[in-house]
Design a protein around this motif. Structure first.
Motif, PDB file in Angstrom:
ATOM      1  N   THR A  20       0.831  -1.207   0.000  1.00  0.00           N
ATOM      2  CA  THR A  20       0.000   0.000   0.000  1.00  0.00           C
ATOM      3  C   THR A  20       0.866   1.258   0.000  1.00  0.00           C
ATOM      4  O   THR A  20       0.475   2.285  -0.572  1.00  0.00           O
ATOM      5  CB  THR A  20      -0.971   0.017   1.196  1.00  0.00           C
ATOM      6  OG1 THR A  20      -0.243   0.089   2.412  1.00  0.00           O
ATOM      7  CG2 THR A  20      -1.847  -1.215   1.201  1.00  0.00           C
ATOM      8  N   THR A  79       1.075   3.888  -3.139  1.00  0.00           N
ATOM      9  CA  THR A  79       0.865   5.303  -2.843  1.00  0.00           C
ATOM     10  C   THR A  79       1.956   6.156  -3.478  1.00  0.00           C
ATOM     11  O   THR A  79       1.679   7.218  -4.057  1.00  0.00           O
ATOM     12  CB  THR A  79       0.823   5.547  -1.326  1.00  0.00           C
ATOM     13  OG1 THR A  79      -0.281   4.838  -0.767  1.00  0.00           O
ATOM     14  CG2 THR A  79       0.670   7.025  -1.001  1.00  0.00           C
ATOM     15  N   LEU A 137      -2.962   5.533   7.503  1.00  0.00           N
ATOM     16  CA  LEU A 137      -4.186   5.192   6.774  1.00  0.00           C
ATOM     17  C   LEU A 137      -5.242   6.284   6.919  1.00  0.00           C
ATOM     18  O   LEU A 137      -5.971   6.590   5.968  1.00  0.00           O
ATOM     19  CB  LEU A 137      -4.739   3.848   7.254  1.00  0.00           C
ATOM     20  CG  LEU A 137      -3.930   2.614   6.849  1.00  0.00           C
ATOM     21  CD1 LEU A 137      -4.480   1.374   7.539  1.00  0.00           C
ATOM     22  CD2 LEU A 137      -3.928   2.423   5.339  1.00  0.00           C
ATOM     23  N   PHE A 174      -6.657   7.986   3.504  1.00  0.00           N
ATOM     24  CA  PHE A 174      -8.057   7.878   3.086  1.00  0.00           C
ATOM     25  C   PHE A 174      -8.856   9.156   3.319  1.00  0.00           C
ATOM     26  O   PHE A 174      -9.982   9.282   2.831  1.00  0.00           O
ATOM     27  CB  PHE A 174      -8.717   6.677   3.761  1.00  0.00           C
ATOM     28  CG  PHE A 174      -8.202   5.367   3.231  1.00  0.00           C
ATOM     29  CD1 PHE A 174      -8.421   4.991   1.917  1.00  0.00           C
ATOM     30  CD2 PHE A 174      -7.464   4.516   4.041  1.00  0.00           C
ATOM     31  CE1 PHE A 174      -7.930   3.800   1.418  1.00  0.00           C
ATOM     32  CE2 PHE A 174      -6.973   3.309   3.551  1.00  0.00           C
ATOM     33  CZ  PHE A 174      -7.203   2.956   2.233  1.00  0.00           C
ATOM     34  N   ASN A 175      -8.279  10.108   4.031  1.00  0.00           N
ATOM     35  CA  ASN A 175      -8.918  11.406   4.193  1.00  0.00           C
ATOM     36  C   ASN A 175      -8.330  12.453   3.249  1.00  0.00           C
ATOM     37  O   ASN A 175      -8.523  13.664   3.440  1.00  0.00           O
ATOM     38  CB  ASN A 175      -8.832  11.883   5.644  1.00  0.00           C
ATOM     39  CG  ASN A 175      -9.872  11.210   6.521  1.00  0.00           C
ATOM     40  OD1 ASN A 175     -11.071  11.428   6.356  1.00  0.00           O
ATOM     41  ND2 ASN A 175      -9.426  10.360   7.435  1.00  0.00           N
ATOM     42  N   LEU A 182      -6.536   9.073  -5.421  1.00  0.00           N
ATOM     43  CA  LEU A 182      -7.074   8.236  -4.341  1.00  0.00           C
ATOM     44  C   LEU A 182      -8.242   7.399  -4.851  1.00  0.00           C
ATOM     45  O   LEU A 182      -8.350   6.210  -4.534  1.00  0.00           O
ATOM     46  CB  LEU A 182      -7.512   9.108  -3.164  1.00  0.00           C
ATOM     47  CG  LEU A 182      -8.047   8.352  -1.949  1.00  0.00           C
ATOM     48  CD1 LEU A 182      -6.987   7.414  -1.364  1.00  0.00           C
ATOM     49  CD2 LEU A 182      -8.535   9.333  -0.879  1.00  0.00           C
ATOM     50  N   THR A 213      -8.087   3.230  -5.082  1.00  0.00           N
ATOM     51  CA  THR A 213      -8.957   2.403  -4.235  1.00  0.00           C
ATOM     52  C   THR A 213     -10.041   1.676  -5.018  1.00  0.00           C
ATOM     53  O   THR A 213     -10.946   1.086  -4.423  1.00  0.00           O
ATOM     54  CB  THR A 213      -9.603   3.264  -3.130  1.00  0.00           C
ATOM     55  OG1 THR A 213     -10.226   4.412  -3.720  1.00  0.00           O
ATOM     56  CG2 THR A 213      -8.560   3.730  -2.131  1.00  0.00           C
TER      57      THR A 213
END
Length: 225
Positions: free
Chosen positions: A13, A17, A196, A200-201, A210, A214
Protein backbone atom coordinates in the motif's frame (compact mmCIF):
# COMPACT_ATOMS: atom_id res chain seq x y z
CA UNK A 1 0.58 0.06 20.02
CA UNK A 2 4.30 0.91 20.08
CA UNK A 3 5.62 -2.58 19.31
CA UNK A 4 7.35 -2.87 15.94
CA UNK A 5 5.97 -5.45 13.53
CA UNK A 6 7.11 -6.61 10.13
CA UNK A 7 4.29 -5.27 7.98
CA UNK A 8 4.69 -7.77 5.14
CA UNK A 9 2.39 -7.02 2.22
CA UNK A 10 0.97 -3.89 3.85
CA UNK A 11 4.19 -2.53 2.31
CA UNK A 12 2.42 -2.74 -1.05
CA UNK A 13 0.00 0.00 0.00
CA UNK A 14 2.97 2.31 0.58
CA UNK A 15 4.56 1.32 -2.74
CA UNK A 16 1.34 1.97 -4.64
CA UNK A 17 0.86 5.30 -2.84
CA UNK A 18 4.29 6.47 -4.00
CA UNK A 19 3.44 5.38 -7.55
CA UNK A 20 0.31 7.54 -7.39
CA UNK A 21 2.27 10.44 -5.90
CA UNK A 22 4.53 10.25 -8.97
CA UNK A 23 1.39 10.23 -11.12
CA UNK A 24 0.16 13.35 -9.28
CA UNK A 25 3.52 14.97 -10.07
CA UNK A 26 3.10 14.08 -13.79
CA UNK A 27 6.16 11.83 -13.68
CA UNK A 28 4.22 8.64 -14.45
CA UNK A 29 0.91 7.47 -15.82
CA UNK A 30 -0.94 4.20 -15.43
CA UNK A 31 -0.64 3.25 -19.10
CA UNK A 32 3.13 3.48 -19.32
CA UNK A 33 4.90 0.18 -19.90
CA UNK A 34 7.61 -1.69 -18.05
CA UNK A 35 9.83 -1.50 -21.15
CA UNK A 36 10.00 2.28 -20.89
CA UNK A 37 11.77 2.00 -17.55
CA UNK A 38 13.27 -1.49 -17.37
CA UNK A 39 14.49 -2.48 -20.84
CA UNK A 40 16.56 -5.28 -19.32
CA UNK A 41 13.32 -7.33 -19.16
CA UNK A 42 12.18 -7.40 -22.80
CA UNK A 43 9.50 -10.08 -22.41
CA UNK A 44 7.72 -7.79 -19.94
CA UNK A 45 8.04 -4.66 -22.08
CA UNK A 46 4.31 -4.29 -22.84
CA UNK A 47 3.05 -4.79 -19.29
CA UNK A 48 1.55 -1.57 -17.92
CA UNK A 49 1.95 0.04 -14.52
CA UNK A 50 -1.79 -0.56 -14.06
CA UNK A 51 -1.25 -4.29 -14.68
CA UNK A 52 1.42 -4.37 -11.97
CA UNK A 53 -0.76 -2.49 -9.48
CA UNK A 54 -3.76 -4.75 -10.15
CA UNK A 55 -1.85 -8.07 -10.22
CA UNK A 56 -2.95 -8.68 -13.80
CA UNK A 57 0.57 -8.75 -15.23
CA UNK A 58 0.75 -12.53 -15.56
CA UNK A 59 4.31 -12.42 -14.20
CA UNK A 60 5.53 -15.38 -12.15
CA UNK A 61 5.49 -14.73 -8.40
CA UNK A 62 9.14 -14.94 -7.34
CA UNK A 63 8.17 -16.20 -3.86
CA UNK A 64 6.46 -19.26 -5.34
CA UNK A 65 8.20 -22.60 -5.64
CA UNK A 66 11.22 -23.79 -3.69
CA UNK A 67 13.97 -21.55 -5.05
CA UNK A 68 13.51 -18.68 -2.60
CA UNK A 69 13.11 -21.02 0.37
CA UNK A 70 16.37 -22.72 -0.57
CA UNK A 71 18.10 -19.37 -0.89
CA UNK A 72 16.83 -18.18 2.50
CA UNK A 73 17.97 -21.37 4.19
CA UNK A 74 21.42 -21.01 2.67
CA UNK A 75 21.85 -17.26 3.27
CA UNK A 76 19.14 -15.92 5.63
CA UNK A 77 20.98 -12.66 6.26
CA UNK A 78 22.04 -11.88 2.70
CA UNK A 79 21.16 -8.50 1.22
CA UNK A 80 19.33 -8.56 -2.12
CA UNK A 81 18.74 -5.61 -4.41
CA UNK A 82 15.39 -5.36 -6.18
CA UNK A 83 16.77 -6.68 -9.47
CA UNK A 84 17.95 -9.89 -7.74
CA UNK A 85 14.32 -10.69 -6.97
CA UNK A 86 12.98 -9.67 -10.38
CA UNK A 87 15.63 -11.85 -12.01
CA UNK A 88 14.28 -14.90 -10.16
CA UNK A 89 10.89 -14.38 -11.80
CA UNK A 90 12.30 -13.51 -15.21
CA UNK A 91 13.85 -16.96 -15.52
CA UNK A 92 10.40 -18.53 -15.13
CA UNK A 93 7.59 -18.80 -17.64
CA UNK A 94 4.91 -16.14 -17.29
CA UNK A 95 1.55 -17.39 -16.01
CA UNK A 96 -0.59 -15.75 -18.73
CA UNK A 97 -0.75 -12.81 -21.11
CA UNK A 98 -0.92 -9.54 -19.21
CA UNK A 99 -4.37 -8.05 -18.75
CA UNK A 100 -6.25 -11.31 -19.28
CA UNK A 101 -6.41 -12.75 -15.74
CA UNK A 102 -5.76 -11.93 -12.10
CA UNK A 103 -2.97 -13.58 -10.10
CA UNK A 104 -1.32 -12.18 -6.99
CA UNK A 105 2.38 -11.73 -7.64
CA UNK A 106 4.98 -10.19 -5.35
CA UNK A 107 7.11 -9.63 -8.45
CA UNK A 108 4.65 -6.94 -9.59
CA UNK A 109 5.54 -4.79 -6.61
CA UNK A 110 9.26 -5.45 -6.94
CA UNK A 111 9.02 -4.05 -10.48
CA UNK A 112 7.03 -1.06 -9.20
CA UNK A 113 9.86 -0.44 -6.73
CA UNK A 114 12.38 -0.54 -9.57
CA UNK A 115 10.26 1.92 -11.56
CA UNK A 116 10.12 4.25 -8.54
CA UNK A 117 13.92 4.12 -8.32
CA UNK A 118 14.24 4.82 -12.05
CA UNK A 119 11.87 7.80 -12.03
CA UNK A 120 13.02 9.33 -8.73
CA UNK A 121 16.74 8.63 -9.28
CA UNK A 122 16.85 7.51 -5.64
CA UNK A 123 17.07 4.15 -3.88
CA UNK A 124 13.92 2.68 -2.38
CA UNK A 125 15.57 3.05 1.03
CA UNK A 126 15.79 6.82 0.59
CA UNK A 127 12.41 7.20 -1.13
CA UNK A 128 10.55 5.34 1.61
CA UNK A 129 12.41 6.82 4.57
CA UNK A 130 12.04 10.38 3.21
CA UNK A 131 8.34 9.65 2.80
CA UNK A 132 8.04 8.46 6.41
CA UNK A 133 9.71 11.68 7.63
CA UNK A 134 7.41 13.82 5.48
CA UNK A 135 4.32 12.30 7.11
CA UNK A 136 5.85 12.14 10.60
CA UNK A 137 5.81 8.35 10.78
CA UNK A 138 8.53 8.20 13.40
CA UNK A 139 8.17 4.48 14.03
CA UNK A 140 8.01 3.28 10.43
CA UNK A 141 11.15 1.97 8.74
CA UNK A 142 12.28 0.51 5.45
CA UNK A 143 15.30 -1.45 6.51
CA UNK A 144 16.42 -4.06 3.95
CA UNK A 145 20.03 -3.73 5.15
CA UNK A 146 19.17 -5.06 8.62
CA UNK A 147 17.58 -3.95 11.89
CA UNK A 148 19.13 -1.30 14.12
CA UNK A 149 19.83 -2.15 17.76
CA UNK A 150 16.82 -0.03 18.81
CA UNK A 151 14.55 -1.91 16.40
CA UNK A 152 15.89 -5.26 17.67
CA UNK A 153 14.72 -4.40 21.18
CA UNK A 154 11.23 -3.38 20.07
CA UNK A 155 10.29 -5.84 17.34
CA UNK A 156 7.73 -8.61 17.79
CA UNK A 157 9.32 -11.97 17.04
CA UNK A 158 7.99 -14.27 14.35
CA UNK A 159 8.24 -18.06 14.22
CA UNK A 160 8.29 -20.39 11.23
CA UNK A 161 5.25 -22.57 10.53
CA UNK A 162 5.49 -23.31 6.79
CA UNK A 163 8.40 -25.74 6.64
CA UNK A 164 10.99 -23.33 5.24
CA UNK A 165 12.94 -23.57 8.50
CA UNK A 166 12.62 -25.84 11.52
CA UNK A 167 9.13 -25.73 13.02
CA UNK A 168 8.71 -22.78 15.42
CA UNK A 169 12.23 -21.50 14.82
CA UNK A 170 12.67 -17.73 15.26
CA UNK A 171 12.75 -16.11 11.81
CA UNK A 172 12.67 -12.48 12.96
CA UNK A 173 16.12 -11.66 11.64
CA UNK A 174 15.90 -13.04 8.12
CA UNK A 175 16.91 -10.23 5.79
CA UNK A 176 13.86 -8.19 4.81
CA UNK A 177 15.63 -7.53 1.49
CA UNK A 178 14.05 -10.81 0.35
CA UNK A 179 10.80 -8.80 0.09
CA UNK A 180 11.94 -5.21 -0.57
CA UNK A 181 9.11 -3.01 -1.99
CA UNK A 182 6.70 -5.97 -1.84
CA UNK A 183 7.00 -6.51 1.90
CA UNK A 184 9.96 -5.03 3.82
CA UNK A 185 8.39 -2.22 5.87
CA UNK A 186 8.52 -2.37 9.68
CA UNK A 187 6.10 -0.23 11.67
CA UNK A 188 3.82 0.06 14.69
CA UNK A 189 0.02 -0.29 14.74
CA UNK A 190 -0.13 3.34 15.88
CA UNK A 191 1.81 4.62 12.86
CA UNK A 192 -0.16 2.50 10.40
CA UNK A 193 -3.49 3.80 11.75
CA UNK A 194 -2.18 7.37 11.53
CA UNK A 195 -0.99 6.89 7.97
CA UNK A 196 -4.19 5.19 6.77
CA UNK A 197 -6.26 7.98 8.32
CA UNK A 198 -4.26 10.59 6.38
CA UNK A 199 -4.32 8.55 3.17
CA UNK A 200 -8.06 7.88 3.09
CA UNK A 201 -8.92 11.41 4.19
CA UNK A 202 -7.16 12.87 1.15
CA UNK A 203 -4.11 14.35 2.90
CA UNK A 204 -1.53 12.48 0.81
CA UNK A 205 -2.88 11.99 -2.72
CA UNK A 206 -5.14 14.00 -4.98
CA UNK A 207 -8.79 12.96 -4.93
CA UNK A 208 -8.41 11.67 -8.49
CA UNK A 209 -5.48 9.42 -7.58
CA UNK A 210 -7.07 8.24 -4.34
CA UNK A 211 -10.23 7.27 -6.22
CA UNK A 212 -8.19 5.40 -8.84
CA UNK A 213 -6.00 3.71 -6.24
CA UNK A 214 -8.96 2.40 -4.24
CA UNK A 215 -10.87 0.88 -7.13
CA UNK A 216 -11.52 -2.83 -6.67
CA UNK A 217 -10.80 -5.24 -9.51
CA UNK A 218 -12.95 -8.30 -10.14
CA UNK A 219 -10.98 -11.55 -10.17
CA UNK A 220 -13.56 -13.04 -12.54
CA UNK A 221 -13.71 -10.48 -15.36
CA UNK A 222 -11.04 -7.88 -14.39
CA UNK A 223 -13.59 -5.07 -14.39
CA UNK A 224 -12.87 -2.18 -12.06
CA UNK A 225 -15.60 -1.59 -9.50
Amino acid sequence: PETLFQMGSITKTFTSTIIFKLIDENKLNLNEKVGQFLPQYPKWKNISIANLLHHTSGIYNYTSGSYLDTLMKKSPGKYHVLSDLADVAYKQKDNFKSGTKYNYSNTDYILLGMIIEHVSHESMDKVFNDYFKQYDLKNTFYSPHGLSSEMNHRIAHGYNRDGTFDFNSDVTYISTSYWQSAGAIISTPEDIVKWLDELFNGKILSQKSLKEMTKIISEQNLKLI
